[in-house]
Design an enzyme around this catalytic site. Structure first.
Site, PDB file in Angstrom:
ATOM      1  N   GLY A   1       3.854   0.968  -6.462  1.00 38.10           N
ATOM      2  CA  GLY A   1       3.100  -0.126  -5.854  1.00 38.10           C
ATOM      3  C   GLY A   1       2.863  -1.165  -6.932  1.00 38.10           C
ATOM      4  O   GLY A   1       2.197  -0.882  -7.931  1.00 38.10           O
TER       5      GLY A   1
ATOM      6  N   GLY B   1       1.446  -4.167  -6.498  1.00 43.27           N
ATOM      7  CA  GLY B   1       0.515  -5.161  -5.973  1.00 43.27           C
ATOM      8  C   GLY B   1      -0.607  -5.460  -6.943  1.00 43.27           C
ATOM      9  O   GLY B   1      -0.407  -5.463  -8.173  1.00 43.27           O
ATOM     10  N   ASN B   2      -1.795  -5.692  -6.383  1.00 40.57           N
ATOM     11  CA  ASN B   2      -2.930  -6.099  -7.221  1.00 40.57           C
ATOM     12  C   ASN B   2      -3.315  -5.039  -8.243  1.00 40.57           C
ATOM     13  O   ASN B   2      -3.454  -5.330  -9.436  1.00 40.57           O
ATOM     14  CB  ASN B   2      -4.143  -6.415  -6.340  1.00 40.57           C
ATOM     15  CG  ASN B   2      -3.987  -7.740  -5.624  1.00 40.57           C
ATOM     16  OD1 ASN B   2      -3.237  -8.611  -6.068  1.00 40.57           O
ATOM     17  ND2 ASN B   2      -4.679  -7.904  -4.512  1.00 40.57           N
TER      18      ASN B   2
ATOM     19  N   ASP C   1       8.228  -0.972  -6.325  1.00 42.17           N
ATOM     20  CA  ASP C   1       7.729  -1.393  -5.003  1.00 42.17           C
ATOM     21  C   ASP C   1       8.862  -1.229  -3.992  1.00 42.17           C
ATOM     22  O   ASP C   1       9.956  -0.776  -4.333  1.00 42.17           O
ATOM     23  CB  ASP C   1       7.177  -2.830  -5.068  1.00 42.17           C
ATOM     24  CG  ASP C   1       6.019  -3.033  -4.090  1.00 42.17           C
ATOM     25  OD1 ASP C   1       6.247  -2.935  -2.873  1.00 42.17           O
ATOM     26  OD2 ASP C   1       4.881  -3.285  -4.544  1.00 42.17           O
TER      27      ASP C   1
ATOM     28  N   ARG D   1      -7.689  -2.195   2.315  1.00 43.90           N
ATOM     29  CA  ARG D   1      -8.546  -2.514   3.479  1.00 43.90           C
ATOM     30  C   ARG D   1      -8.649  -4.017   3.683  1.00 43.90           C
ATOM     31  O   ARG D   1      -8.543  -4.793   2.742  1.00 43.90           O
ATOM     32  CB  ARG D   1      -9.969  -1.999   3.214  1.00 43.90           C
ATOM     33  CG  ARG D   1     -10.093  -0.534   3.315  1.00 43.90           C
ATOM     34  CD  ARG D   1     -11.556  -0.151   3.351  1.00 43.90           C
ATOM     35  NE  ARG D   1     -12.212  -0.189   2.056  1.00 43.90           N
ATOM     36  CZ  ARG D   1     -13.526  -0.051   1.896  1.00 43.90           C
ATOM     37  NH1 ARG D   1     -14.312   0.092   2.942  1.00 43.90           N
ATOM     38  NH2 ARG D   1     -14.058  -0.061   0.693  1.00 43.90           N
TER      39      ARG D   1
ATOM     40  N   ASN E   1      -0.900   4.485   5.678  1.00 45.28           N
ATOM     41  CA  ASN E   1      -0.783   5.001   4.311  1.00 45.28           C
ATOM     42  C   ASN E   1      -0.348   6.462   4.217  1.00 45.28           C
ATOM     43  O   ASN E   1       0.235   6.859   3.204  1.00 45.28           O
ATOM     44  CB  ASN E   1      -2.090   4.761   3.551  1.00 45.28           C
ATOM     45  CG  ASN E   1      -2.241   3.297   3.168  1.00 45.28           C
ATOM     46  OD1 ASN E   1      -1.335   2.493   3.405  1.00 45.28           O
ATOM     47  ND2 ASN E   1      -3.372   2.930   2.583  1.00 45.28           N
TER      48      ASN E   1
ATOM     49  N   ILE F   1      -4.426   6.537  -6.130  1.00 46.61           N
ATOM     50  CA  ILE F   1      -5.501   5.552  -5.914  1.00 46.61           C
ATOM     51  C   ILE F   1      -5.550   5.123  -4.449  1.00 46.61           C
ATOM     52  O   ILE F   1      -6.585   4.716  -3.936  1.00 46.61           O
ATOM     53  CB  ILE F   1      -5.293   4.305  -6.821  1.00 46.61           C
ATOM     54  CG1 ILE F   1      -5.251   4.705  -8.301  1.00 46.61           C
ATOM     55  CG2 ILE F   1      -6.391   3.274  -6.588  1.00 46.61           C
ATOM     56  CD1 ILE F   1      -5.145   3.522  -9.270  1.00 46.61           C
TER      57      ILE F   1
ATOM     58  N   HIS G   1     -14.486   9.964  -1.303  1.00 44.40           N
ATOM     59  CA  HIS G   1     -14.571   8.532  -1.628  1.00 44.40           C
ATOM     60  C   HIS G   1     -14.731   7.760  -0.321  1.00 44.40           C
ATOM     61  O   HIS G   1     -13.844   7.062   0.132  1.00 44.40           O
ATOM     62  CB  HIS G   1     -13.286   8.121  -2.356  1.00 44.40           C
ATOM     63  CG  HIS G   1     -13.280   6.699  -2.826  1.00 44.40           C
ATOM     64  ND1 HIS G   1     -14.289   6.141  -3.560  1.00 44.40           N
ATOM     65  CD2 HIS G   1     -12.352   5.719  -2.678  1.00 44.40           C
ATOM     66  CE1 HIS G   1     -13.985   4.884  -3.829  1.00 44.40           C
ATOM     67  NE2 HIS G   1     -12.817   4.598  -3.299  1.00 44.40           N
TER      68      HIS G   1
HETATM   69  N1  APR Z   1       6.626   2.520  -2.082  1.00 48.01           N
HETATM   70  C1  APR Z   1       6.233   1.709  -3.075  1.00 48.01           C
HETATM   71  N2  APR Z   1       5.352   0.698  -2.884  1.00 48.01           N
HETATM   72  C2  APR Z   1       4.897   0.516  -1.652  1.00 48.01           C
HETATM   73  C3  APR Z   1       5.278   1.324  -0.556  1.00 48.01           C
HETATM   74  C4  APR Z   1       6.191   2.361  -0.813  1.00 48.01           C
HETATM   75  N3  APR Z   1       6.596   3.149   0.146  1.00 48.01           N
HETATM   76  N4  APR Z   1       4.625   0.875   0.542  1.00 48.01           N
HETATM   77  C5  APR Z   1       3.880  -0.178   0.163  1.00 48.01           C
HETATM   78  N5  APR Z   1       4.034  -0.396  -1.159  1.00 48.01           N
HETATM   79  C6  APR Z   1       3.462  -1.463  -1.987  1.00 48.01           C
HETATM   80  C7  APR Z   1       3.244  -2.766  -1.232  1.00 48.01           C
HETATM   81  O1  APR Z   1       4.470  -3.441  -1.020  1.00 48.01           O
HETATM   82  C8  APR Z   1       2.304  -3.505  -2.171  1.00 48.01           C
HETATM   83  O2  APR Z   1       2.978  -4.323  -3.096  1.00 48.01           O
HETATM   84  O3  APR Z   1       2.143  -1.130  -2.427  1.00 48.01           O
HETATM   85  C9  APR Z   1       1.593  -2.369  -2.907  1.00 48.01           C
HETATM   86  C10 APR Z   1       0.077  -2.351  -2.669  1.00 48.01           C
HETATM   87  O4  APR Z   1      -0.441  -3.470  -3.291  1.00 48.01           O
HETATM   88  P1  APR Z   1      -1.615  -4.378  -2.658  1.00 48.01           P
HETATM   89  O5  APR Z   1      -1.281  -4.684  -1.241  1.00 48.01           O
HETATM   90  O6  APR Z   1      -1.866  -5.507  -3.572  1.00 48.01           O
HETATM   91  O7  APR Z   1      -2.858  -3.366  -2.620  1.00 48.01           O
HETATM   92  P2  APR Z   1      -3.827  -2.949  -3.834  1.00 48.01           P
HETATM   93  O8  APR Z   1      -5.014  -3.838  -3.825  1.00 48.01           O
HETATM   94  O9  APR Z   1      -3.043  -2.798  -5.072  1.00 48.01           O
HETATM   95  O10 APR Z   1      -4.351  -1.517  -3.284  1.00 48.01           O
HETATM   96  C11 APR Z   1      -3.451  -0.443  -3.131  1.00 48.01           C
HETATM   97  O11 APR Z   1      -5.183   1.191  -3.488  1.00 48.01           O
HETATM   98  O12 APR Z   1      -7.524   1.032  -3.580  1.00 48.01           O
HETATM   99  C12 APR Z   1      -6.421   1.341  -2.796  1.00 48.01           C
HETATM  100  O13 APR Z   1      -7.207   0.793  -0.584  1.00 48.01           O
HETATM  101  C13 APR Z   1      -6.325   0.424  -1.619  1.00 48.01           C
HETATM  102  O14 APR Z   1      -4.710   1.749  -0.446  1.00 48.01           O
HETATM  103  C14 APR Z   1      -4.882   0.585  -1.237  1.00 48.01           C
HETATM  104  C15 APR Z   1      -4.180   0.784  -2.584  1.00 48.01           C
END
Ligand code: APR
Length: 323
Positions: free
Chosen positions: A11, A13-14, A35, A86, A99, A122, A179
């Site tokens: 992942g 992302g953020n 990703d 969320r 998820n 996480i 959590h």
């Molecule tokens: N494999 C790899 N990455 C994936 C997959 C997958 N199968 N499915 C989704 N992703 C990627 C998304 O494309 C995205 O870039 O996971 C990333 C998640 O990043 P964000 O949307 O920015 O979410 P983030 O704020 O990082 O939170 C991720 O952590 O705290 C928890 O609730 C939150 O479940 C969430 C997770």
């Protein structure tokens, strides 16, 4: 071939981006940011930006952006943030339908590419995702943990420090259980450098802080429109460091219980010692009757979500990304 440790971040992302930045700053090892295929270029771009940042700061870590699990082969630590965060008004449990299939897909790929790794999950709903990751991947129970307690305790510590006008450095606190909204801040084990918190703050203030801690994630979510990422990333990095550097830190983490605190076959937040052996032990601390009752309620909530998740059929993640 690099002899540095390898940290795979699933992942990009953020939270994934912030994790990568911290791994580089702390020189924990080389980083793989993975990703879905649709976001492979985004992951590559983030990786390149971080490597260029390293060039400014004199940091040698290699950062690879990818959508191929082959790049994660042999990773020492895997931190999973794959999934959706969320949106305002949603509970963590609302994320199950999306998820759970994603974590199962991650577990299948990780079991092929890096089965020896230490896994830190996480993604939410956290305790269920830890359970799914371990059971689906067949990893040793001491090698799969969830990051939540470090973050929840940090929030609790911050609010106490501000209310008591003391440094956040001196506040030690534990938050146990699932959590979710009924997580259990353990007031009886919370001190300011050994001074019980009840000596510094009145009962009403402590009650308000407990409530604010439980809603700590929702408060940030409401303000930002997405979930927190700086503090969650720092919390997971504290756990990764404890493993990679064999620090034997005692941290509240979601771990697989085998009878501790009276629960088994359940993942929830408990104090664990993390060292080179992964979860080296689970520590049982004395709880008041009220805290035990709250923990029971929290455990029941986690069990309910685990059984909902167990009924969720396996299907491809929304991205359709399967190896
Ligand atoms: N494999 C790899 N990455 C994936 C997959 C997958 N199968 N499915 C989704 N992703 C990627 C998304 O494309 C995205 O870039 O996971 C990333 C998640 O990043 P964000 O949307 O920015 O979410 P983030 O704020 O990082 O939170 C991720 O952590 O705290 C928890 O609730 C939150 O479940 C969430 C997770």
């Amino acid at each position: 071939m690099s002899k540095r440790k390898k940290i795979a971040l699933i992942g990009a992302g953020n939270i994934g981006g912030e994790l990568a930045a911290l791994c580089c700053s702390k020189q924990l090892g080389d980083v793989v940011l993975l990703d879905i295929p649709d976001k492979a270029d985004f992951a590559r771009g983030k990786a390149l930006d971080l490597e260029q940042d390293g060039a400014v700061r004199g940091l040698d870590a290699c950062v690879t952006g990818t959508s191929s699990w082959d790049d994660c082969t042999g990773a020492d630590v895997v931190i999973v943030t794959a999934g959706i965060p969320r949106k305002p008004g949603q509970s963590r449990d609302d994320l199950i339908a999306v998820n759970v299939p994603i974590i199962r897909e991650v577990a299948d790929n990780a079991a092929r590419s890096c089965p020896e790794a230490f896994f830190i999950v996480i993604s939410n709903p956290l305790d269920v995702m830890v359970h799914e990751m371990q059971s689906r991947g067949g990893f040793p129970k001491n090698k799969v943990v969830g990051m939540a307690g470090v973050l929840d305790a940090a929030r609790f510590q911050l609010f106490i420090a501000r209310a008591a006008c003391v440094s956040v450095k001196d506040v030690r606190a534990m938050v146990l259980g699932g959590h979710g909204d009924d997580m259990v801040p353990i007031v009886s084990a919370t001190t300011v450098n050994g001074v019980p918190v009840a000596q510094l703050l009145d009962a009403a203030t402590i009650r308000a802080i407990v409530l604010r801690t439980r809603n700590g994630g929702a408060e940030v979510l409401r303000l930002m429109g997405t979930s927190a990422y700086y503090a969650p990333a720092s919390s997971a990095i504290a756990m990764a460091e404890a493993y990679l550097l064999d620090q034997k830190r005692l941290l509240p983490c979601s771990a697989f219980l085998g009878g501790e605190y009276g629960y088994r076959d359940l993942c929830m937040g408990v104090p664990v010692v993390i060292g080179a052996g992964g979860v080296e032990r689970i520590v049982e601390i004395p709880l008041t009757d009220e805290e035990k009752a709250m923990l029971k309620r929290s455990a029941e909530s986690v069990r309910a979500v685990v059984s909902t998740a167990a009924q969720s059929p396996y299907r491809a993640s929304p991205s359709g990304f399967l190896r």
